[in-house]
Design a protein around this motif. Structure first.
Motif, mmCIF file in Angstrom:
data_model
loop_
_atom_site.group_PDB
_atom_site.id
_atom_site.type_symbol
_atom_site.label_atom_id
_atom_site.label_comp_id
_atom_site.label_asym_id
_atom_site.label_seq_id
_atom_site.Cartn_x
_atom_site.Cartn_y
_atom_site.Cartn_z
ATOM 1 N N ALA A 289 8.363 -20.291 -12.729
ATOM 2 C CA ALA A 289 8.550 -19.694 -14.057
ATOM 3 C C ALA A 289 7.345 -19.950 -14.944
ATOM 4 N N PHE A 290 6.794 -21.145 -14.892
ATOM 5 C CA PHE A 290 5.615 -21.453 -15.706
ATOM 6 C C PHE A 290 4.405 -20.650 -15.244
ATOM 7 N N ARG A 291 4.311 -20.380 -13.931
ATOM 8 C CA ARG A 291 3.199 -19.556 -13.462
ATOM 9 C C ARG A 291 3.319 -18.130 -13.983
ATOM 10 N N GLU A 292 4.547 -17.609 -14.064
ATOM 11 C CA GLU A 292 4.731 -16.259 -14.598
ATOM 12 C C GLU A 292 4.364 -16.205 -16.082
ATOM 13 N N PHE A 293 4.757 -17.252 -16.834
ATOM 14 C CA PHE A 293 4.366 -17.303 -18.245
ATOM 15 C C PHE A 293 2.835 -17.342 -18.364
ATOM 16 N N ALA A 294 2.198 -18.171 -17.522
ATOM 17 C CA ALA A 294 0.738 -18.282 -17.581
ATOM 18 C C ALA A 294 0.081 -16.947 -17.256
ATOM 19 N N TRP A 295 0.627 -16.251 -16.258
ATOM 20 C CA TRP A 295 0.068 -14.940 -15.908
ATOM 21 C C TRP A 295 0.149 -13.989 -17.104
ATOM 22 N N ARG A 296 1.297 -14.002 -17.783
ATOM 23 C CA ARG A 296 1.469 -13.071 -18.895
ATOM 24 C C ARG A 296 0.478 -13.358 -20.023
ATOM 25 N N PHE A 297 0.295 -14.612 -20.375
ATOM 26 C CA PHE A 297 -0.593 -14.927 -21.491
ATOM 27 C C PHE A 297 -2.058 -14.680 -21.135
ATOM 28 N N VAL A 298 -2.438 -14.983 -19.904
ATOM 29 C CA VAL A 298 -3.813 -14.680 -19.496
ATOM 30 C C VAL A 298 -4.031 -13.169 -19.494
ATOM 31 N N ASN A 299 -3.039 -12.417 -19.066
ATOM 32 C CA ASN A 299 -3.174 -10.965 -19.064
ATOM 33 C C ASN A 299 -3.304 -10.415 -20.492
ATOM 34 N N ILE A 300 -2.541 -10.990 -21.429
ATOM 35 C CA ILE A 300 -2.660 -10.573 -22.835
ATOM 36 C C ILE A 300 -4.066 -10.840 -23.355
ATOM 37 N N ILE A 301 -4.572 -12.025 -23.053
ATOM 38 C CA ILE A 301 -5.916 -12.392 -23.525
ATOM 39 C C ILE A 301 -6.970 -11.488 -22.897
ATOM 40 N N ALA A 302 -6.856 -11.233 -21.589
ATOM 41 C CA ALA A 302 -7.843 -10.402 -20.908
ATOM 42 C C ALA A 302 -7.850 -8.982 -21.466
ATOM 43 N N ARG A 303 -6.683 -8.420 -21.724
ATOM 44 C CA ARG A 303 -6.620 -7.061 -22.291
ATOM 45 C C ARG A 303 -7.265 -7.019 -23.678
ATOM 46 N N ALA A 304 -7.021 -8.058 -24.472
ATOM 47 C CA ALA A 304 -7.623 -8.091 -25.806
ATOM 48 C C ALA A 304 -9.148 -8.202 -25.724
ATOM 49 N N LEU A 305 -9.642 -9.027 -24.809
ATOM 50 C CA LEU A 305 -11.091 -9.172 -24.667
ATOM 51 C C LEU A 305 -11.743 -7.863 -24.236
ATOM 52 N N ILE A 306 -11.103 -7.145 -23.343
ATOM 53 C CA ILE A 306 -11.659 -5.866 -22.900
ATOM 54 C C ILE A 306 -11.699 -4.877 -24.050
ATOM 55 N N GLU A 307 -10.637 -4.841 -24.843
ATOM 56 C CA GLU A 307 -10.616 -3.927 -25.992
ATOM 57 C C GLU A 307 -11.691 -4.302 -27.014
ATOM 58 N N LEU A 308 -12.010 -5.583 -27.091
ATOM 59 C CA LEU A 308 -13.053 -6.020 -28.025
ATOM 60 C C LEU A 308 -14.460 -5.860 -27.447
#
Length: 710
Positions: A289-308
């Protein structure tokens, strides 16, 4: 020597008696034909006949003597890298023979106590070894005698055996060796090399890597422990083949001269960034479960960085995992500047009205601007997937958020601590840094040669994390090549339809292997990836993966199995259980005597003597044979069921082994820190090192201290 049911070569060479008799008879018929009542003409013909028959018997005697010599000592086999044959059709392994029922038969016969005198070393050899031990610490005049008997030269009749250990029978049962090789089209099925420590796995890797470089193919080598001779060999071969400009060194232990690499900077889908990072976290039990949470937050950060417009790397991701508020504010400014320029004024007004009393409990500890943004977005209901993802992250209670990403932070700390961060999070805008930045697609397109030193002896955790990241990146590149080809995105004039062989050598690959490695060997062949993996035992793979089924999944993807000496019976059985049983012939001497019951008979007893030959079913080879292999020898199970017994060539240094000054320094430190002379088993024989096989002298003799850096 007539053909019999049982072949017998461990015996006296009785054919020499016939050859000597024929020589005498031929001499007599030639010089004194009258002594045997022959005319000179007939005597000449008889001499020719005796001579031909004598030569035949001499050849048969020579076969017996040669077989007995090979059983005791194999001829020395050494090659310089220039002498290693390069073929566009086959991969050279060494010299050897295909193991058949005949060799099993010979091995069984050689273990008969009756022929022990032909197997054991002569008594003079044994006496010389005892003398060397007794006089080791004697006075100088007597100390020279052991050095003389231990002199490693063919002119020395008491020359000691090479320090390879094992049983010489396993290769001596076939004196007629041929060049052993593997068809190149079999390599795409991947190759697994198993062998315990210090038996020649790295030397075998050098032989393969040399050929890959000279064929002009992509060659990527993962070396967790850091082998200076392997690095030296790769550079020397790259220079000899005219490919030194395509040679890259990535070494975690020496970041000052290492190339730089961003493991998450290139991807086909932005979600791959989160998969490569979170995939290294434990997925067992509650950790899933913690790995899934980590995946989600890293994915959010990566998408934001790409948009920036920023390229993701480990430093940026760690910075925003620790403080996601800053990324939320930065992305909100970017978003509202494009969609609602007046929104920021209202947000600033909301921020000015906030105090500790009117901030919601779950937002306490956050910056006031983050709270103002949350209130504005709740009122306006602005929809943007990236903004909504960041918003959901900041709405978590700060303490709770830190807990659910706690498993992610140690991994990021491993990858961003000290000078390692300079290698794994390169600054693309820093033009003053001369260290090149590479990615795998670039390497494959330009047919590059890459040495990856992971410095696992210093920090195994970081080495495993970086290795897994690289494997995950390679899987992504393999998927891209499989779908679009190597030249996708290049101009049409630069594209070619030919698939590029990508040779991936993973030394000690159990230290690097994770879940990312399984799809690499399972599906990477379609993209041209040819994996050659080197490890000690099956237990190493299972211990690394933590699952027997996954270990079996990995092993099942290797079509070629090459096994040097191993110490684990289960590992040896991986080969022996795939081989058929064969019938070997055994000879039994039966003798007996029977008394005569009739006292009036003319005989008192009768006796009989029988020589019986029977067939017994035995395995082609047994685990005990693999356990007793000498160093530098292996069994190769290839091409769907062919078993070859091979021995690799010993290294003979060439006079032009030169490296740039920075790589010389790196190799010198690697040898001092990582290697021990005990591992270089080919350097010494008996009393001490030999000149022909001293890699140290070969390395230093051709490398001037002022070599120009390339």
């Amino acid at each position: 020597m007539a053909e019999h049911v049982l072949e017998s070569k461990l015996r006296p060479a009785v054919e020499l008696y016939s050859a000597a008799l024929c020589a005498g008879a031929a001499t007599l018929c030639l010089n004194s034909p009258w002594a045997v009542a022959l005319s000179p003409e007939i005597g000449l013909g008889a001499a020719v006949g005796y001579g031909l028959f004598g030569l035949l018997r001499l050849h048969q005697a020579w076969q017996v003597l040669r077989y007995r010599r090979h059983i005791r000592r194999l001829p020395r086999y050494a090659l310089t890298s220039r002498q290693i044959p390069i073929s566009q059709q086959r991969l050279f392994i060494g010299r050897g023979f295909r193991w058949t029922r005949l060799h099993t038969q010979r091995l069984v016969e050689a273990q008969d106590p009756a022929v022990a005198c032909y197997i054991e070393q002569p008594w003079l050899q044994r006496a010389a070894r005892r003398l060397e031990r007794r006089l080791e610490h004697s006075l100088p005049p007597l100390r020279w005698l052991p050095r003389l008997t231990a002199w490693d030269s063919s002119f020395n009749p008491l020359r000691p055996l090479p320090p390879v250990g094992g049983s010489p029978l396993l290769h001596g049962v076939e004196p007629d060796e041929v060049e052993a090789s593997l068809p190149l089209n079999e390599r795409v099925g991947h190759t697994l090399v198993l062998g315990t420590t210090r038996v020649g796995k790295t030397r075998l890797a050098e032989v393969y890597i040399t050929q890959d470089i000279h064929r002009g193919e992509v060659c990527i080598v993962f070396d967790p422990k850091g082998d200076a001779d392997l690095l030296k060999r790769m550079y020397v071969e790259a220079r000899r083949s005219g490919r030194e400009q395509e040679f890259y060194v990535f070494h975690l232990g020496w970041p000052e001269i290492s190339c730089r690499y961003n493991a998450v900077g290139r991807f086909g889908r932005v979600s791959e960034v989160a998969s490569r990072i979170a995939g290294q976290l434990s997925g067992e039990g509650n950790s899933a479960a913690f790995r899934e949470f980590a995946w989600r937050f890293v994915n959010i950060i990566a998408r934001a960085l790409i948009e920036l417009g920023q390229r993701p790397d480990y430093l940026l991701i760690q910075r925003h995992v620790v403080n996601i508020d800053a990324l939320f504010i930065e992305y909100a400014q970017h978003f509202f500047a494009r969609h609602d320029p007046r929104a920021w004024e209202l947000i600033v007004q909301l921020e000015g009205k906030l105090n500790e009393k009117n901030i919601p409990r779950h937002m306490q500890g956050r910056e006031k601007r983050v709270v103002a943004l949350e209130q504005y977005l709740s009122a306006k209901r602005v929809y943007d997937p990236v903004l909504d993802g960041l918003r959901s992250a900041v709405r978590y209670d700060r303490t709770y958020f830190d807990k659910i990403v706690a498993s992610l932070l140690p991994l990021l700390e491993k990858l961003t601590t000290g000078k390692t961060a300079q290698l794994l999070a390169p600054d693309y805008t820093d033009l003053s840094d001369p260290r090149p930045i590479f990615d795998w697609l670039q390497i494959i397109r330009k047919r590059g040669i890459v040495y990856v030193g992971l410095d696992a002896l210093s920090d195994a955790e970081v080495a495993a994390a970086v290795g897994n990241s690289m494997f995950a990146d390679l899987v992504s590149v393999a998927g891209h090549i499989y779908k679009h080809g190597v030249d996708h995105g290049l101009p049409q004039s630069a594209q070619s339809a030919r698939q590029v062989p990508i040779n991936l050598h993973a030394d000690e690959f159990n230290e690097l292997m994770g879940d990312e490695f399984i799809p690499l060997i399972n599906k990477g062949g379609g993209a041209g990836i040819q994996v050659t993996a080197y490890t000690q035992t099956l237990s190493d793979i299972e211990a690394r993966l933590g699952n027997r089924a996954k270990a079996g999944q990995v092993i099942g993807n290797f079509n070629t199995l090459q096994m040097l000496r191993v110490r684990e019976t289960a590992t040896a059985e991986l080969l022996t259980q795939q081989l058929p049983k064969v019938n070997v012939l055994t000879r039994t001497l039966v003798s007996g005597a029977t008394d005569t019951a009739d006292p009036q008979a003319s005989t008192d007893f009768t006796s009989s003597s029988q020589d019986r030959v029977s067939a017994t079913s035995v395995p082609l080879i047994e685990p005990a044979h693999i356990v007793s292999l000498p160093k530098g020898q292996a069994f190769s199970f290839q091409e769907g069921g062919q078993l070859w017994k091979v021995r690799m060539p010993l290294p003979r240094p060439a006079p032009d082994d030169a490296m740039p000054a920075n790589l010389q320094e790196l190799a010198r430190h690697m040898r001092a820190r990582y290697n021990d002379n005990a591992g270089q088993w080919w350097r010494a024989s008996g009393g001490g090192p030999t000149e022909d096989f001293d890699p140290e002298r070969g390395l230093n003799s051709g490398m001037p201290a002022d070599a120009k850096q390339e």
